[in-house]
Design a protein around this motif. Sequence first.
Motif, PDB file in Angstrom:
ATOM      1  N   PHE A 134      -0.934   0.576   2.248  1.00  0.00           N
ATOM      2  CA  PHE A 134      -1.602   0.881   0.989  1.00  0.00           C
ATOM      3  C   PHE A 134      -1.648  -0.186   0.202  1.00  0.00           C
ATOM      4  N   ASP A 135      -2.298  -0.021  -1.116  1.00  0.00           N
ATOM      5  CA  ASP A 135      -2.416  -1.272  -1.894  1.00  0.00           C
ATOM      6  C   ASP A 135      -1.274  -1.257  -2.868  1.00  0.00           C
ATOM      7  N   VAL A 136      -1.239  -2.559  -3.851  1.00  0.00           N
ATOM      8  CA  VAL A 136      -0.387  -2.612  -4.855  1.00  0.00           C
ATOM      9  C   VAL A 136      -1.269  -3.238  -5.975  1.00  0.00           C
ATOM     10  N   ARG A 137      -1.076  -2.766  -7.320  1.00  0.00           N
ATOM     11  CA  ARG A 137      -1.542  -3.423  -8.509  1.00  0.00           C
ATOM     12  C   ARG A 137      -0.135  -3.895  -9.141  1.00  0.00           C
ATOM     13  N   LEU A 138       0.075  -5.157  -9.241  1.00  0.00           N
ATOM     14  CA  LEU A 138       1.173  -5.652  -9.886  1.00  0.00           C
ATOM     15  C   LEU A 138       0.669  -6.240 -11.180  1.00  0.00           C
ATOM     16  N   THR A 139       1.269  -5.638 -12.185  1.00  0.00           N
ATOM     17  CA  THR A 139       0.952  -6.077 -13.725  1.00  0.00           C
ATOM     18  C   THR A 139       2.023  -6.839 -14.120  1.00  0.00           C
ATOM     19  N   ALA A 140       1.712  -8.134 -14.533  1.00  0.00           N
ATOM     20  CA  ALA A 140       2.560  -8.911 -15.084  1.00  0.00           C
ATOM     21  C   ALA A 140       2.209  -9.355 -16.625  1.00  0.00           C
ATOM     22  N   VAL A 141       3.448  -9.209 -17.429  1.00  0.00           N
ATOM     23  CA  VAL A 141       3.174  -9.628 -18.975  1.00  0.00           C
ATOM     24  C   VAL A 141       4.511 -10.582 -19.029  1.00  0.00           C
ATOM     25  N   ASP A 184       7.740 -12.446 -18.048  1.00  0.00           N
ATOM     26  CA  ASP A 184       8.670 -11.877 -17.139  1.00  0.00           C
ATOM     27  C   ASP A 184       8.986 -10.607 -16.682  1.00  0.00           C
ATOM     28  N   ARG A 185       8.087  -9.722 -17.385  1.00  0.00           N
ATOM     29  CA  ARG A 185       8.077  -8.525 -16.952  1.00  0.00           C
ATOM     30  C   ARG A 185       6.748  -7.763 -15.907  1.00  0.00           C
ATOM     31  N   MET A 186       7.459  -7.299 -14.965  1.00  0.00           N
ATOM     32  CA  MET A 186       6.185  -7.038 -13.759  1.00  0.00           C
ATOM     33  C   MET A 186       6.371  -5.461 -13.562  1.00  0.00           C
ATOM     34  N   PHE A 187       5.197  -4.753 -13.370  1.00  0.00           N
ATOM     35  CA  PHE A 187       5.055  -3.433 -13.257  1.00  0.00           C
ATOM     36  C   PHE A 187       4.113  -3.284 -12.135  1.00  0.00           C
ATOM     37  N   GLY A 188       4.701  -2.636 -11.004  1.00  0.00           N
ATOM     38  CA  GLY A 188       4.066  -2.211  -9.725  1.00  0.00           C
ATOM     39  C   GLY A 188       3.874  -0.866  -9.522  1.00  0.00           C
ATOM     40  N   THR A 189       2.483  -0.761  -9.010  1.00  0.00           N
ATOM     41  CA  THR A 189       1.764   0.773  -8.890  1.00  0.00           C
ATOM     42  C   THR A 189       1.389   0.608  -7.516  1.00  0.00           C
ATOM     43  N   ARG A 190       1.749   1.701  -6.779  1.00  0.00           N
ATOM     44  CA  ARG A 190       1.335   1.763  -5.414  1.00  0.00           C
ATOM     45  C   ARG A 190       0.084   2.467  -5.402  1.00  0.00           C
ATOM     46  N   LEU A 191      -0.990   2.222  -4.610  1.00  0.00           N
ATOM     47  CA  LEU A 191      -2.146   2.728  -4.872  1.00  0.00           C
ATOM     48  C   LEU A 191      -2.628   3.276  -3.288  1.00  0.00           C
ATOM     49  N   ASP A 192      -2.650   4.575  -3.183  1.00  0.00           N
ATOM     50  CA  ASP A 192      -3.120   5.300  -1.830  1.00  0.00           C
ATOM     51  C   ASP A 192      -4.536   5.758  -1.972  1.00  0.00           C
ATOM     52  N   SER A 193      -5.288   5.209  -1.080  1.00  0.00           N
ATOM     53  CA  SER A 193      -6.823   5.528  -1.358  1.00  0.00           C
ATOM     54  C   SER A 193      -7.416   5.563  -0.067  1.00  0.00           C
ATOM     55  N   PRO A 194      -8.433   6.379   0.197  1.00  0.00           N
ATOM     56  CA  PRO A 194      -9.148   6.614   1.556  1.00  0.00           C
ATOM     57  C   PRO A 194     -10.259   5.403   1.858  1.00  0.00           C
ATOM     58  N   ASP A 195     -10.364   4.832   0.845  1.00  0.00           N
ATOM     59  CA  ASP A 195     -11.366   3.664   0.817  1.00  0.00           C
ATOM     60  C   ASP A 195     -10.623   2.182   0.991  1.00  0.00           C
ATOM     61  N   LEU A 196     -11.403   1.388   1.632  1.00  0.00           N
ATOM     62  CA  LEU A 196     -11.056  -0.197   1.999  1.00  0.00           C
ATOM     63  C   LEU A 196     -10.850  -0.632   0.601  1.00  0.00           C
ATOM     64  N   ASP A 197     -11.925  -0.446  -0.454  1.00  0.00           N
ATOM     65  CA  ASP A 197     -11.874  -1.063  -1.760  1.00  0.00           C
ATOM     66  C   ASP A 197     -11.419   0.210  -2.867  1.00  0.00           C
ATOM     67  N   TRP A 198     -10.467   0.184  -3.419  1.00  0.00           N
ATOM     68  CA  TRP A 198      -9.782   1.409  -3.805  1.00  0.00           C
ATOM     69  C   TRP A 198     -10.378   1.866  -5.302  1.00  0.00           C
ATOM     70  N   ARG A 199     -11.051   0.414  -5.762  1.00  0.00           N
ATOM     71  CA  ARG A 199     -11.929   0.708  -7.218  1.00  0.00           C
ATOM     72  C   ARG A 199     -13.349   1.622  -6.732  1.00  0.00           C
ATOM     73  N   ARG A 200     -13.619   1.788  -5.486  1.00  0.00           N
ATOM     74  CA  ARG A 200     -14.905   2.473  -5.307  1.00  0.00           C
ATOM     75  C   ARG A 200     -14.990   3.804  -5.728  1.00  0.00           C
ATOM     76  N   ARG A 201     -13.868   4.509  -5.539  1.00  0.00           N
ATOM     77  CA  ARG A 201     -13.723   5.919  -5.864  1.00  0.00           C
ATOM     78  C   ARG A 201     -12.125   6.372  -6.437  1.00  0.00           C
ATOM     79  N   GLN A 202     -12.121   5.806  -7.637  1.00  0.00           N
ATOM     80  CA  GLN A 202     -10.743   5.899  -8.202  1.00  0.00           C
ATOM     81  C   GLN A 202     -10.044   7.336  -8.525  1.00  0.00           C
ATOM     82  N   HIS A 203     -10.941   8.423  -8.423  1.00  0.00           N
ATOM     83  CA  HIS A 203     -10.948   9.769  -8.615  1.00  0.00           C
ATOM     84  C   HIS A 203     -10.149  10.112  -7.502  1.00  0.00           C
TER      85      HIS A 203
END
Length: 321
Positions: A216-223, A225-244
């Motif tokens: 799976f992919d992960v988007r880690l947003t850092a602000v 010293d605070r970090m927020f992780g989101t696991r991304l499960d997508s059927p595509d190699l590039d998850w941005r292609r079909r975010q729906h």
Amino acid sequence: MTDRSGAVLVLTNRYDVTSDVVLRKLAARRVPVVRLDPGADLYAGASLSAGYSRVGRRGTLRTASREVDLTEVRSVWVRRPSPYEGPAELDGQERRFAAAQSFWGTGGILGSLPGAHYVNHPWVNRAAEHKPAQLAAALRCGFQVPDTLITSDPDEAREFVAGQPGGAVYKPLWNTPYRVDGRPHSVWVREVRAEEVTAGVDRCPHLFQAKVGKAFDVRLTAVGDRMFGTRLDSPDLDWRRRQHLMRCTPIDVPELVARSVTRYLAELRLIYGAFDFAVTEGGAWCFLECNPNGQWAWQPAETTDAIAEALTDQLQKGPTP
């Protein structure tokens, strides 16, 4: 009125609804805010002046509703301002001249406000957007990075791609606007085989990378010293292609990854960073890139709200004494 209470200056375009999430939080805390799109508003009634002399610096920003002493701005949030393109009523070299003067003049003033806390500084953002710089910094900071080649040599590209046992991908070095048959077209990350590498590679640098066998992919947003992780499960190699089609769930950030993120932010002088990782079946987090000004409000509601709170805290506190 003249604001001398330390306003937060938000540089973004009028259509940026993401910034509204933070602006509402700043308003609830009674923090004064000025929103400006310098590439558009300064051609539509707003004005900006700065003076430099032996007795000191001065500066004033005037909008339709506010007058701000630039020496008292506490923080600047560089969100999504419009590019400096010059006044629409000009054309040709006159518009190009005005656009360049705005970039270097207006951009220079807004990028050098004395004592202001930038999230992130626009010049820091630009430096951190170069993918070669990202990859070099990621290696220095201890991230696991897929083997990567940036080249304009077709033979070297073919050899690299053929030598990747798990396959290879191509990704653009910059999201340049592109059209096919007159319609906007996105260039996504995609798999590539050696026989697909053509002589056209010699026209400009291309980025080829070993394909990560990811779970799976992960988007880690850092602000800060605070970090927020989101696991991304997508059927595509590039998850941005079909975010729906993508499923997003919060995920904890491993301590080793968090330490590398902290080092990376410090090395590139970033307060905010949107990191993308591919996570293998074995649990290894492979660094792909870090967008220093990436979008974040598309994540789960609790994550989006937490990121907005962290950004609000950064902007409210202003510069470190």
